[in-house]
Design an enzyme around this catalytic site. Sequence first.
Site, PDB file in Angstrom:
ATOM      1  N   GLU A 133      35.515  34.211  22.842  1.00 19.32           N
ATOM      2  CA  GLU A 133      36.008  33.310  21.801  1.00 19.32           C
ATOM      3  C   GLU A 133      35.087  32.099  21.639  1.00 19.32           C
ATOM      4  OE1 GLU A 133      39.667  35.056  23.966  1.00 19.32           O
ATOM      5  OE2 GLU A 133      37.666  34.321  24.474  1.00 19.32           O
ATOM      6  N   CYS A 188      42.289  32.431  27.121  1.00 18.36           N
ATOM      7  CA  CYS A 188      42.743  31.585  28.222  1.00 18.36           C
ATOM      8  C   CYS A 188      43.073  30.202  27.663  1.00 18.36           C
ATOM      9  CB  CYS A 188      41.666  31.491  29.302  1.00 18.36           C
ATOM     10  SG  CYS A 188      40.194  30.579  28.783  1.00 18.36           S
TER      11      CYS A 188
END
Length: 328
Positions: free
Chosen positions: A248, A272
């Site tokens: 990401e 996360c």
Amino acid sequence: MAIVGITGTLSSGKEIAAKYLQVNQGFHIINLENPSWEETNPRSNYESEESCRIAIANQTLKTIMNDLTQHYLVYPLTLPEELTVFRKRAYFICIGIDAPLAMRYANYCKKHGKPKNLLQGFTYIDDHTKYGLNGYPCRVIETLLSAERIIQNKGNEEEFYSQLRLLDLLNPEHSRPSWDTYFIRLAEMAASRSSCVSSKQGAIIAKDKKVISTGYNGTPAKLTNCNEYGCNFCNGIDDSECLCIHSEINALIEAGRNRTTGSDLYTTHMPCISCAKSILQSDIKRVIYSREESFREDTFNFLTSANIPLILQTSAVASKVINNIEDS
């Protein structure tokens, strides 16, 4: 319009599946063992049973193409060459059905009577239909292994029907995926480029149906790749901090803040909490992920508190929104 083919092992429940889909989902059944036009072109006109089956498949497809208003189910498919014929059309999907040997033997006896030498006789027939032994015109093991979906008939009728329903065969995404499915598949492809030995992850940022950036996890540029022992943590050498950048973050860096506003982020794994902070700061509109087992409660609570929807979208057809935020 959908074309569904059914293949499977001997007496595994192919006919039961066909009748269920006919009654409950409106499929028009074409039995390749006894097509309605066979009388005008008898099997004796062909050099072999195999060439006859292939010719029947071609004629069946031609008949289907003359009326595209119905959904069709063709069965039983016993040769890979038959699959080749039907796969000329993008909206064809093949279902494979298998069942335990003892159950298939019982089904066979109920329909055809007990074979010579009982179970040994059944396995003889079964092996010939699976592998095409001694020139037998079937190679079911090949068609079964190349089916898009394989379901197991374990004898529980409702469980078997439930598996058929979950295939969602009339969903148009089988032939043309939605934008969410399309982009999540690109994220899965991006993950294949990852060099991380711990977990391959990929991400795509898209806006207005266009890809803005891609990313996958791995060690930073100019450092040794993770799979070449560039990260001691991932390789289990010591407990030092992991050097790999998450997919990401790589996608966000490549896109730049001025292009991420109002975009969607597609990722193989739920981000996360650290990545979630960057996602929020980058003004991402939605987060779509594909691995259900990667769910993280901390990320879920953090992003939903900021009104960013988290959507589970598998690379197959099904998808599921896991919160109550409506997609604007």
